[in-house]
Design a protein around this motif. Structure first.
Motif, PDB file in Angstrom:
ATOM      1  N   PRO A 141       0.804  -1.223   0.000  1.00  0.00           N
ATOM      2  CA  PRO A 141       0.000   0.000   0.000  1.00  0.00           C
ATOM      3  C   PRO A 141       0.837   1.275   0.000  1.00  0.00           C
ATOM      4  O   PRO A 141       0.349   2.348  -0.334  1.00  0.00           O
ATOM      5  N   ASN A 142       2.110   1.153   0.401  1.00  0.00           N
ATOM      6  CA  ASN A 142       2.988   2.325   0.428  1.00  0.00           C
ATOM      7  C   ASN A 142       4.434   1.879   0.278  1.00  0.00           C
ATOM      8  O   ASN A 142       4.737   0.671   0.304  1.00  0.00           O
ATOM      9  N   ILE A 143       5.324   2.822   0.151  1.00  0.00           N
ATOM     10  CA  ILE A 143       6.732   2.515  -0.126  1.00  0.00           C
ATOM     11  C   ILE A 143       7.399   1.824   1.058  1.00  0.00           C
ATOM     12  O   ILE A 143       8.291   0.987   0.877  1.00  0.00           O
ATOM     13  N   ALA A 144       6.965   2.140   2.287  1.00  0.00           N
ATOM     14  CA  ALA A 144       7.581   1.524   3.470  1.00  0.00           C
ATOM     15  C   ALA A 144       7.347   0.016   3.477  1.00  0.00           C
ATOM     16  O   ALA A 144       8.282  -0.770   3.698  1.00  0.00           O
ATOM     17  N   VAL A 145       6.116  -0.404   3.222  1.00  0.00           N
ATOM     18  CA  VAL A 145       5.808  -1.835   3.178  1.00  0.00           C
ATOM     19  C   VAL A 145       6.585  -2.498   2.044  1.00  0.00           C
ATOM     20  O   VAL A 145       7.155  -3.595   2.216  1.00  0.00           O
ATOM     21  N   PHE A 146       6.632  -1.847   0.898  1.00  0.00           N
ATOM     22  CA  PHE A 146       7.355  -2.388  -0.255  1.00  0.00           C
ATOM     23  C   PHE A 146       8.821  -2.644   0.088  1.00  0.00           C
ATOM     24  O   PHE A 146       9.349  -3.741  -0.159  1.00  0.00           O
ATOM     25  N   LEU A 147       9.483  -1.673   0.690  1.00  0.00           N
ATOM     26  CA  LEU A 147      10.918  -1.797   0.974  1.00  0.00           C
ATOM     27  C   LEU A 147      11.192  -2.789   2.101  1.00  0.00           C
ATOM     28  O   LEU A 147      12.149  -3.569   2.034  1.00  0.00           O
ATOM     29  N   VAL A 148      10.370  -2.781   3.140  1.00  0.00           N
ATOM     30  CA  VAL A 148      10.578  -3.711   4.264  1.00  0.00           C
ATOM     31  C   VAL A 148      10.483  -5.156   3.785  1.00  0.00           C
ATOM     32  O   VAL A 148      11.319  -6.006   4.138  1.00  0.00           O
ATOM     33  N   PHE A 149       9.492  -5.432   2.946  1.00  0.00           N
ATOM     34  CA  PHE A 149       9.326  -6.818   2.497  1.00  0.00           C
ATOM     35  C   PHE A 149      10.296  -7.183   1.379  1.00  0.00           C
ATOM     36  O   PHE A 149      10.538  -8.380   1.157  1.00  0.00           O
ATOM     37  N   ARG A 150      10.877  -6.219   0.704  1.00  0.00           N
ATOM     38  CA  ARG A 150      11.992  -6.542  -0.196  1.00  0.00           C
ATOM     39  C   ARG A 150      13.186  -7.037   0.627  1.00  0.00           C
ATOM     40  O   ARG A 150      13.863  -7.996   0.238  1.00  0.00           O
ATOM     41  N   LEU A 151      13.444  -6.399   1.764  1.00  0.00           N
ATOM     42  CA  LEU A 151      14.518  -6.853   2.649  1.00  0.00           C
ATOM     43  C   LEU A 151      14.225  -8.259   3.171  1.00  0.00           C
ATOM     44  O   LEU A 151      15.096  -9.139   3.156  1.00  0.00           O
ATOM     45  N   ILE A 152      12.994  -8.496   3.611  1.00  0.00           N
ATOM     46  CA  ILE A 152      12.629  -9.790   4.188  1.00  0.00           C
ATOM     47  C   ILE A 152      12.696 -10.898   3.138  1.00  0.00           C
ATOM     48  O   ILE A 152      13.199 -12.000   3.412  1.00  0.00           O
ATOM     49  N   THR A 153      12.207 -10.652   1.926  1.00  0.00           N
ATOM     50  CA  THR A 153      12.256 -11.684   0.888  1.00  0.00           C
ATOM     51  C   THR A 153      13.697 -11.999   0.492  1.00  0.00           C
ATOM     52  O   THR A 153      14.018 -13.152   0.202  1.00  0.00           O
TER      53      THR A 153
END
Length: 500
Positions: free
Chosen positions: A141-153
């Motif tokens: 839904p926003n850039i923060a979620v996108f970036l956090v889950f890129r790190l996790i994946t």
């Protein structure tokens, strides 16, 4: 009473001293302990059919390719993501940097886990999480979620950069491991090259989110193949499962495997795996320099994901999908390099007599420094390709010239990494897993950082100056395999980490 037949079940794989001691002690105690479970021929992963072993290698390699492809596939989604989330382009570049950071830190945890629970459990759970946590990336839904889950994946997918090499060595003896290991070794480097090719076509015709939706389908297919076709190959875990079956079938609780009586806790193993790689970087100059050389080259490769759009879109007027195809030059170079592997298996292609003479000198067991000969070839090809690329980026030069120039760069990448990986594993055999972890951590740090300053550097220096600067840095590091080929044995004698 024990009806088990003892055979030599050791395999040559990267592991630390604690694991080595477990294998040694089990072979010594088996003669005296009737309840110690040992390996039988039908349990040995090296006795599986050639088809089954190669199928497992290809699936593991394709899974590794999928993970590293996911790192670079974000390069062509950056402008779309910046527009959707209303942020700058520089912020969306973090999608690559954070994913690569996860790839670099994950092995510190999953390595010890694989030695306790086995390869398969780590593969299946990590890939399942890789699949699940890609959903928030797709529907962020926003850039923060996108970036956090890129790190996790990235963290979840890292098992295939640390554990998978052990699976290959589990299934093949030393005499035939070179070719399957070469197939696995190149997959993490073909992946980043394949990412822009795939993403270029998708983003040219669809919304940027479809890039991750297609990737999600690919991850699911890989997960199914891992669950169905890849068997457990780690011998200590195979023996542990066999001991459990014997306790259940016989009712005798005394049956045990060496792993059941392993000293130390999982927490201590994770702590050791976290600080030993950094000890190696701090106190061993040879490991530090070789790792820095590898890190520079991988950093340049990841910087290319920002540089190629500047070279081919801004200078030559390519669209997104043809810019993605420009990366095929690097991929072709890697494939040409791996096609020479059978020649390297028999010796140095242009000096077979020299290789045979050196092997004879050491009774058929040449020192680890012989592995650096392949690295010497790569050390020349990388700067040659980069200088060639730099001076063919002028607008008046045909666009095919820089693509051809990237071919020797791609070949050099394969030669450098294959040489360095095999050298680190053999030269630092007592702590081989930590040696590879230190290399992975430093490589990932450079690969995460380089894309962040690529745009500013190319805007300031231009395509010729910026690429020539990178070529100059590669040239400075090029003498390393030649130097360590000559003095590596002496440095190993003075090292507290290296094998003598």
């Amino acid at each position: 009473m024990s009806t088990l037949t003892r055979i030599s079940g050791s395999v040559d794989q990267p592991h630390d001293a604690a694991t080595t001691e477990t294998h040694v002690s089990s072979s010594q105690n088996a003669k005296d302990d009737a309840h110690l479970v040992v390996l039988e021929p039908e349990d040995n992963p090296q006795n599986m059919s050639s088809f089954r072993r190669w199928l497992a290698v290809l699936i593991i390699s394709s899974a590794s390719l999928c993970v590293t492809c996911a790192s670079s596939i974000a390069a062509f989604t950056e402008l779309g993501a910046a527009k959707t989330f209303n942020v700058s382009h520089e912020v969306t570049i973090l999608g690559i940097s954070l994913f690569v950071t996860g790839l670099g830190t994950g092995p510190l945890l999953v390595g010890p886990l694989s030695e306790v629970y086995g390869r398969n459990v780590v593969y299946q759970i990590s890939y399942a999480f890789f699949f699940i946590f890609t959903f928030p990336v797709v529907f962020a839904p926003n850039i923060a979620v996108f970036l956090v889950f890129r790190l996790i994946t990235g963290f979840c997918g890292s098992a295939f950069l640390s554990v998978a090499g052990g699976s290959v060595s589990d299934m093949f003896p030393n005499s035939s491991i070179a070719s399957p290991m070469a197939v696995y070794t190149i997959s993490p480097f073909i992946g980043p090259v394949a990412g822009p090719v795939i993403a270029g076509f998708i983003n040219q015709h669809l919304y940027w989110e479809w890039t991750y939706r297609v990737q999600l389908c690919w991850i699911f297919a890989e997960l199914l193949m891992l669950v169905i076709f890849v068997p457990e190959t780690y011998v200590p875990v195979i023996l542990k499962k066999k001991a459990r079956r014997l306790r259940e079938s016989t009712g005798d609780p005394k049956f045990y495997a060496p792993l059941d009586r392993r000293e130390g806790t999982l927490a201590s193993a994770i702590i050791v795996s976290c600080y030993t790689p950094f000890q190696l970087l701090l106190f061993d100059r040879m490991a530090l320099l070789l790792d820095s050389w590898n890190a520079l080259i991988l950093g340049i490769l990841y910087l290319a994901f920002q540089a190629f759009p500047i070279i081919f879109e801004d200078v030559h007027g390519f669209n997104m999908q043809t810019t993605g195809l420009a990366f095929t030059g690097i991929g072709l170079g890697m494939l040409l390099a791996i096609s020479t592997q059978p020649l390297w298996n028999r010796g140095v292609p242009f000096s077979l007599a020299f290789y045979a003479r050196e092997a004879a000198k050491y009774n058929g067991d040449p020192p680890p420094e012989m592995r650096l000969i392949m690295g010497q070839v790569g050390a020349i090809l990388v700067p040659v390709g980069l200088f060639w690329l730099a001076f063919t980026t002028y607008p008046q030069v045909h666009w095919i010239a820089p693509i051809i120039a990237s071919v020797p760069f791609g070949s050099g990448i394969y030669f450098v990494f294959t040489s360095t990986f095999t050298y680190l594993v053999t030269a630092y055999r007592p702590i081989a897993a930590s040696a590879m972890a230190s290399n992975s951590a430093l490589r990932s740090a450079f690969a995460a950082a380089f894309p962040l300053f690529a745009g500013a550097m190319y805007n300031k220096l231009g395509t010729v100056g910026a690429t020539a600067l990178l070529a100059g840095l590669a040239t400075i590091m090029a003498p390393l395999p030649f130097i360590f080929y000559r003095i590596g044995a002496r440095l190993r004698k003075n090292s507290r980490f290296a094998a003598q």
